[in-house]
Design a protein around this motif. Structure first.
Motif, short mmCIF file in Angstrom:
data_model
loop_
_atom_site.label_atom_id
_atom_site.label_comp_id
_atom_site.label_asym_id
_atom_site.label_seq_id
_atom_site.Cartn_x
_atom_site.Cartn_y
_atom_site.Cartn_z
N ARG A 152 34.89 47.26 46.02
CA ARG A 152 35.92 46.17 46.54
C ARG A 152 35.45 44.63 46.14
O ARG A 152 36.70 43.99 45.84
CB ARG A 152 35.81 46.22 47.95
CG ARG A 152 36.49 47.65 48.58
CD ARG A 152 36.34 47.66 50.04
NE ARG A 152 36.97 48.87 50.71
CZ ARG A 152 37.02 49.13 51.86
NH1 ARG A 152 36.76 48.07 52.76
NH2 ARG A 152 37.65 50.38 52.17
N THR A 153 34.43 44.24 46.23
CA THR A 153 34.15 43.07 45.80
C THR A 153 34.55 42.92 44.19
O THR A 153 35.12 41.83 43.81
CB THR A 153 32.51 42.68 45.73
OG1 THR A 153 32.02 42.99 47.01
CG2 THR A 153 32.13 41.43 45.22
N LYS A 179 38.23 42.33 44.08
CA LYS A 179 38.37 40.95 44.49
C LYS A 179 38.33 39.90 43.35
O LYS A 179 39.05 39.09 43.25
CB LYS A 179 37.73 40.71 45.55
CG LYS A 179 37.97 39.42 46.30
CD LYS A 179 37.34 39.04 47.62
CE LYS A 179 37.68 37.65 48.20
NZ LYS A 179 37.12 37.45 49.46
N ARG A 224 40.94 39.86 40.42
CA ARG A 224 42.26 39.39 41.03
C ARG A 224 42.30 37.81 40.88
O ARG A 224 43.01 37.06 40.60
CB ARG A 224 42.52 39.93 42.33
CG ARG A 224 42.86 41.40 42.22
CD ARG A 224 43.43 42.05 43.51
NE ARG A 224 43.91 43.41 43.52
CZ ARG A 224 44.99 44.09 43.09
NH1 ARG A 224 45.76 43.03 42.92
NH2 ARG A 224 45.01 45.12 43.21
N SER A 225 41.02 37.28 41.56
CA SER A 225 40.89 35.80 41.34
C SER A 225 40.57 35.39 40.11
O SER A 225 41.21 34.11 39.93
CB SER A 225 39.67 35.54 42.19
OG SER A 225 39.65 36.04 43.54
#
Length: 462
Positions: free
Chosen positions: A27-28, A31, A34-35
């Motif tokens: 999950r990290t 993220k 996407r960032s």
């Protein structure tokens, strides 16, 4: 010989949560990707077809696909950028990418770690990246999850087809020296280990546990013997069954029945293949498979190439049957480069070390070959283990002296390019003189303050 060799960087780093020292989770990672794509719109997300996971970002630059993504372990980040005309130019291109990456990781409580292995996370299959092509790979690669904690700094250097096998032999032969000079993974599973390059312990122990035919092509080690010529190299790697009919690393097919690539090419009728989703399909060789075939194996140094417009399947088949694939390769191979896979992760600010060392030796290929002849091939093979265990600290006088000569050969090759690249080799000379490696400093940090101290001293800054 290539008139102006380009050099490419493939920089891998373990990624850990700074609060715990554990490897970054799925999950990290998603993220972060996407960032990254949101912050720099020249990059687009890589979304896997089968799993639906976002595993990195990509863009095209100078006709080359660049990637920043998760490696075998989602807790390992790989930065692979287009080759440049010099080591300095390659580092200049990598700097903003690494800077943004570290900044985004810091925002989620993580850091890039300048070590060759995760300090806590071990062979955790739940941390394996959910890439589609790994569905295929694990059908031919046992214990694939053993690679989850590993990282290295790999280098690619342009070569001419006629010199390719010489470069492969030199870089394979010196793999133990590269391990001695760049050892950086003594802390794993939350404790200090005997091997200063535990990354190589993992490769070594894994190969002892898998079938011999698989180990032969997945060792990250020095081959049993040097290759006599380019024909023997091609024949050896085309005898591998660790290959896939893919568009490079996208989804594709495996040829069932442990059929080698040569056997597939020479088959009279279409053969059975299996897709990642398990569907069986009959397939026959096609011309573009000569260029888009993925892998064959992972030795210490490997050759990458494509075939030019004059090559076709009939010509390749005839060359294989008549045992003249070597001359055929030299006539038709294009875009050749050799990848050196043996160097550890460099300390921050020294990311050009592996590239400078590799490029300098290739530029002085005659001198490098003369140095390689100073020891028997089996002695170089034994040095791979000795150097991985001890680094430079316990190198016999003869080996220590040869290592110093190797550094001077590389420096001479870099000076001949007149691009100031020899400055990137400078950190290795005091290491050699003091018989110290990054692993020795990691051991000191760990003994002083455990994993927390290791992270504070070897985590990259934003």
């Amino acid at each position: 010989m290539v008139s102006q060799r380009r050099v490419g960087l493939e920089l891998e780093f373990p990624v850990v949560y700074t609060a715990t020292g554990l490897g970054m989770g799925h999950r990290t990672a998603e993220k972060v990707w996407r960032s990254f794509a949101a912050r720099d719109t020249s990059w687009t997300l890589v979304r896997e077809t089968v799993s639906g996971s976002v595993t990195g970002v990509t863009r095209t630059a100078g006709g080359t696909d660049e990637h920043i993504d998760s490696d075998t372990g989602v807790c390992t980040v790989e930065v692979s950028l287009q080759p440049q005309d010099s080591v300095g130019a390659a580092l200049q291109a990598a700097a903003p990418v690494l800077g943004l990456l570290q900044e985004l990781l810091s925002e989620v409580g993580c850091t890039l770690l300048c070590t060759g292995i995760q300090p806590r996370t071990w062979f955790d299959s739940s941390h394996r990246t959910r890439k589609d092509w790994y569905v295929l790979l694990t059908r031919r690669w046992n214990l694939h999850h053993w690679n989850v904690p590993l990282a290295s700094h790999q280098v690619s250097v342009d070569v001419a087809a006629g010199e390719a096998v010489r470069v492969v032999n030199v870089l394979n032969g010196f793999a133990g020296v590269f391990a001695m000079l760049t050892a950086c993974s003594p802390i794993a599973q939350g404790r200090e280990h005997r091997w200063k390059e535990m990354r190589n312990w993992v490769w070594y122990e894994r190969c002892r546990r898998v079938p011999a035919r698989e180990a032969r092509y997945t060792s990250n080690n020095i081959p049993d013997v040097p290759f006599a010529d380019i024909g023997s190299y091609v024949e050896d790697f085309w005898d591998s069954h660790v290959y896939f009919l893919t568009d490079q690393k996208s989804s594709g097919y495996e040829v069932v029945g442990n059929t080698s690539f040569t056997e597939f090419l020479l088959a009279r009728d279409p053969v059975w293949t299996r897709k990642g989703d398990g569907q069986y399909v009959r397939m026959a060789p096609e011309r573009d498979m000569l260029d888009k075939i993925h892998q064959y194996g992972w030795p210490a140094a490997k050759l990458h190439y494509s075939f030019g417009p004059g090559a076709d399947l009939d010509g390749v088949r005839a060359a294989l049957r008549e045992r003249r694939i070597g001359p055929y390769f030299e006539e038709h191979a294009v875009r050749c480069y050799v990848e050196n896979r043996s160097c550890g992760v460099a300390p921050e600010g020294e990311e050009g070390v592996a590239a400078a060392l590799t490029l300098g030796l290739v530029e002085r290929l005659d001198d490098a070959e003369a140095l390689l002849r100073e020891l028997a091939w089996n002695e170089w093979r034994r040095l791979w283990i000795h150097g991985s265990v001890h680094g430079l600290s316990d190198a016999p006088p003869r080996i220590h002296a040869l290592t110093g000569e190797l550094l001077h050969v590389a420096a001479s090759g870099l000076r001949g390019r007149r691009a100031g690249e020899e400055t990137h080799l400078e950190p290795l000379f005091p290491r050699w003189e003091r018989r110290e490696t990054p692993a020795d400093h990691m051991i000191s940090a760990f003994r002083a303050g455990g994993v927390g101290r290791l992270l504070s001293e070897f985590g990259r800054t934003a």
